[in-house]
Design a protein around this motif. Structure first.
Motif, PDB file in Angstrom:
ATOM      1  N   LEU A 112      49.972  30.347  36.900  1.00 26.87           N
ATOM      2  CA  LEU A 112      50.730  29.229  36.338  1.00 26.87           C
ATOM      3  C   LEU A 112      50.219  27.885  36.839  1.00 26.87           C
ATOM      4  O   LEU A 112      50.210  26.900  36.092  1.00 26.87           O
ATOM      5  CB  LEU A 112      52.220  29.381  36.676  1.00 26.87           C
ATOM      6  N   GLN A 113      49.800  27.833  38.108  1.00 25.51           N
ATOM      7  CA  GLN A 113      49.247  26.590  38.641  1.00 25.51           C
ATOM      8  C   GLN A 113      48.026  26.158  37.840  1.00 25.51           C
ATOM      9  O   GLN A 113      47.871  24.984  37.490  1.00 25.51           O
ATOM     10  CB  GLN A 113      48.869  26.785  40.115  1.00 25.51           C
ATOM     11  N   LEU A 117      59.940  31.706  35.993  1.00 29.54           N
ATOM     12  CA  LEU A 117      58.532  31.372  35.777  1.00 29.54           C
ATOM     13  C   LEU A 117      58.162  31.755  34.347  1.00 29.54           C
ATOM     14  O   LEU A 117      58.251  32.916  33.972  1.00 29.54           O
ATOM     15  CB  LEU A 117      57.641  32.115  36.775  1.00 29.54           C
ATOM     16  N   ASP A 118      57.756  30.786  33.550  1.00 23.26           N
ATOM     17  CA  ASP A 118      57.552  31.010  32.120  1.00 23.26           C
ATOM     18  C   ASP A 118      56.084  31.275  31.796  1.00 23.26           C
ATOM     19  O   ASP A 118      55.287  30.353  31.640  1.00 23.26           O
ATOM     20  CB  ASP A 118      58.052  29.791  31.333  1.00 23.26           C
ATOM     21  N   ALA A 173      58.376  37.678  35.584  1.00 20.58           N
ATOM     22  CA  ALA A 173      58.204  36.250  35.821  1.00 20.58           C
ATOM     23  C   ALA A 173      59.431  35.472  35.354  1.00 20.58           C
ATOM     24  O   ALA A 173      59.935  34.582  36.065  1.00 20.58           O
ATOM     25  CB  ALA A 173      56.951  35.749  35.107  1.00 20.58           C
ATOM     26  N   ARG A 223      61.165  28.853  41.833  1.00 15.65           N
ATOM     27  CA  ARG A 223      60.033  28.447  42.686  1.00 15.65           C
ATOM     28  C   ARG A 223      59.077  29.592  42.944  1.00 15.65           C
ATOM     29  O   ARG A 223      57.892  29.380  43.158  1.00 15.65           O
ATOM     30  CB  ARG A 223      60.545  27.921  44.033  1.00 15.65           C
ATOM     31  N   GLY A 224      59.599  30.815  42.988  1.00 16.33           N
ATOM     32  CA  GLY A 224      58.789  31.949  43.392  1.00 16.33           C
ATOM     33  C   GLY A 224      58.623  31.960  44.900  1.00 16.33           C
ATOM     34  O   GLY A 224      59.569  31.669  45.633  1.00 16.33           O
ATOM     35  N   MET A 282      51.301  35.501  39.805  1.00 17.55           N
ATOM     36  CA  MET A 282      51.897  34.742  38.701  1.00 17.55           C
ATOM     37  C   MET A 282      51.866  33.248  38.980  1.00 17.55           C
ATOM     38  O   MET A 282      51.549  32.429  38.102  1.00 17.55           O
ATOM     39  CB  MET A 282      53.337  35.202  38.480  1.00 17.55           C
ATOM     40  N   GLN A 283      52.203  32.868  40.211  1.00 15.31           N
ATOM     41  CA  GLN A 283      52.203  31.447  40.563  1.00 15.31           C
ATOM     42  C   GLN A 283      50.788  30.875  40.550  1.00 15.31           C
ATOM     43  O   GLN A 283      50.574  29.730  40.133  1.00 15.31           O
ATOM     44  CB  GLN A 283      52.850  31.252  41.934  1.00 15.31           C
TER      45      GLN A 283
END
Length: 259
Positions: free
Chosen positions: A68-69, A98-99, A93, A251-252, A64-65
């Protein structure tokens, strides 16, 4: 003799330029706090990487991160969800702050639901038509001009009720097809390969994957912690240390600062 030496010197200079060029290859940020310095600034672009670990270790959060990045940098993404539905991915998420939903609404992120396909196949002997699956996936990826791809998990695409060599062939075919039919950098999650003593059996990560990231649970004297180890990363100088990390709201995954 002088002509031969001159030729050798030109070849040596060319080789040095090629080596230098490889060190300056395009790298993309992972989105994981504290991770990119461990891999010379990011993942070499356009390759496939395995994220492996036990349930709950953080594989999906890592993905997911990563997605998103890229989205934050204007890169579209495709997320293939096999064990969970798109709604469950978005909900998980959101629980971490985390959107993903805002990017699915704008069509910058496409979450493909493969869970129903594999649940219907459970208990049958029918194999996945891997080439057709990749062709269908490539049509989505290329139509959206995505630059990041996640398959979470990859196991159902390649695990067969057959010999190990067939699984290896499927793994090779899958990773080769991803890299030749799409312009994406790919994260593929999988569960750990069963270990015999300290020796692991060969798994998909032993083949065409450019890198392998292993997420583990580790028992310390007074607590249980999560750790991350980079077991393989082509064209990159790495160490084999295990790095502790936490999964934090907003932050994850965040690695402990380097000492």
């Amino acid at each position: 003799f002088a002509v031969q030496m001159a030729s050798l010197n030109r070849r040596a200079n060319l080789l040095q330029k090629n080596v230098s060029g490889s060190r300056e290859m395009n790298r993309i940020a992972s989105g994981i706090a504290g991770f990119d310095p461990l891999i010379e600034g990011g993942f070499p672009a356009g390759k496939s990487y395995i994220i492996t670990g036990a349930p709950g270790a953080g594989k999906s959060v890592f993905c997911m991160q990563f997605v998103l990045q890229g989205l934050a940098a204007g890169e579209k993404a495709v997320y293939v969800a096999i064990d969970e539905t798109p709604a469950e991915i978005i909900e998980q998420a959101a629980s971490l702050g985390l959107d993903l939903a805002k990017y699915t609404d704008t069509k910058e992120l496409l979450i493909l639901d493969a869970s129903s396909h594999f649940s219907k196949r459970a208990g049958t002997d029918k194999e996945v038509d891997l080439q057709r699956a990749v062709t269908d996936l490539a049509s989505y990826v290329n139509r959206t001009d995505a630059r990041r791809l996640v398959i979470d998990p990859v196991g159902p695409l390649i695990l067969l009720r057959d010999s190990t060599s067939r699984i290896q062939d499927q793994a090779r075919q899958l990773i080769h097809s991803l890299q030749t039919t799409m312009k994406t950098t790919n994260l593929l999650t999988c569960y750990p390969v069963p270990r015999i003593g300290e020796q692991a059996e060969h798994g998909v990560e032993e083949y065409l994957a450019a890198g392998v990231i292993v997420l583990r649970f580790k028992r310390t004297v007074d607590r249980r912690v999560r750790t991350l180890a980079i077991e393989k990363m082509r064209a990159t100088a790495i160490d084999l240390k295990e790095h502790e990390f936490t999964i934090e709201k907003g932050r994850g995954i965040a690695l402990a600062p380097l000492s």
